[in-house]
Scaffold this motif. Sequence first.
Motif, PDB file in Angstrom:
ATOM      1  N   THR A 132       0.826  -1.204   0.000  1.00  0.00           N
ATOM      2  CA  THR A 132       0.000   0.000   0.000  1.00  0.00           C
ATOM      3  C   THR A 132       0.866   1.262   0.000  1.00  0.00           C
ATOM      4  OG1 THR A 132      -1.720  -1.169   1.231  1.00  0.00           O
ATOM      5  CG2 THR A 132      -1.837   1.221   1.246  1.00  0.00           C
ATOM      6  N   LEU A 133       1.999   1.198   0.697  1.00  0.00           N
ATOM      7  CA  LEU A 133       2.889   2.354   0.757  1.00  0.00           C
ATOM      8  C   LEU A 133       3.440   2.731  -0.616  1.00  0.00           C
ATOM      9  CD1 LEU A 133       4.961   1.516   3.978  1.00  0.00           C
ATOM     10  CD2 LEU A 133       3.211   3.268   3.733  1.00  0.00           C
ATOM     11  N   PHE A 134       3.567   1.741  -1.495  1.00  0.00           N
ATOM     12  CA  PHE A 134       4.143   1.987  -2.815  1.00  0.00           C
ATOM     13  C   PHE A 134       3.131   2.246  -3.904  1.00  0.00           C
ATOM     14  CE2 PHE A 134       7.493  -0.268  -0.542  1.00  0.00           C
ATOM     15  CZ  PHE A 134       8.594   0.541  -0.803  1.00  0.00           C
ATOM     16  N   LYS A 135       1.847   2.161  -3.576  1.00  0.00           N
ATOM     17  CA  LYS A 135       0.806   2.405  -4.586  1.00  0.00           C
ATOM     18  C   LYS A 135       0.675   3.895  -4.830  1.00  0.00           C
ATOM     19  CE  LYS A 135      -2.091  -1.648  -3.929  1.00  0.00           C
ATOM     20  NZ  LYS A 135      -3.362  -2.172  -3.431  1.00  0.00           N
ATOM     21  N   PRO A 136       0.582   4.300  -6.103  1.00  0.00           N
ATOM     22  CA  PRO A 136       0.372   5.738  -6.386  1.00  0.00           C
ATOM     23  C   PRO A 136      -0.989   6.207  -5.869  1.00  0.00           C
ATOM     24  CG  PRO A 136       0.200   4.425  -8.403  1.00  0.00           C
ATOM     25  CD  PRO A 136       0.623   3.487  -7.316  1.00  0.00           C
TER      26      PRO A 136
END
Length: 200
Positions: free
Chosen positions: A191-195
Amino acid sequence: MARRSRGSDRVNLDHATLLLIDDNSQALDILSSVIQGFGVREQIRCDSALEATEIVKRRTVDLILVDCAMPDMDGYDFVRWLRHETPRPTCLTPVIMLTGHAAASKVKKSLDCGASFVVTKPLTPTILLERIVWLATDEREFVESEDYRGPDRRVRHLGPPLNVAGRRKGDLSTHVGQAVEENMDQSDIDTLFKPRRVAL
C-alpha cells in the motif's frame, strides 16, 4: 587489544601490550607514565621508528602510539611500512599518531598513511583514554587498495560505537537494536508503494 566490560565504559588494559615510539625522551617518559596509569603492565619503549620496525617483526603488540615527527624514519613512514610491508594480523594493529600540530593537513596526512586516530600534544590522559576505549570497540573495515591500506576513514559517517558518546549532538550509533514493534504485513508495505491521487 583490551577487554571491555559489557554495558560499561570501562576497559581492562591489564593484558594489553603497547608500543610507544618517540625520539624525545621526556615526551616518551610522560607517555609511558600516562599509559601505566591506565593499568597497562607491558609497554615497549622505542626512541626511533627504525628500532620499532625490528620489534614489530619479532613480536605482536596490541596498540602502537607513535610520534609523527622523528628523524630518519618519521611516524608517517612507520605507519605506511606497518600497513604495507607486514603480514596479517600485524598490519591490522591499531595506531594512534601523536602530533604537536593539529593542522588539518597533518591530520589528513596521518589518516592517509593508515593511522587509526590522531591525538595532539600536550597529551590529555582523558582524551587518550577515550581514543583507546573507542578503538577497543572499533568495527571499521580494514581497507586494502593500491593507494591506501588501513581502517576505513569514514568514521564521521558511521557514528560512534555502542555506548560511546559521539562528538556531535546528533550522532547516533550504527548498531541496530531489537525491534520494538511487529513487522509490517506485506499488504501494508504494498500500500505504501501504490500511487495515490492528490487533490489540488
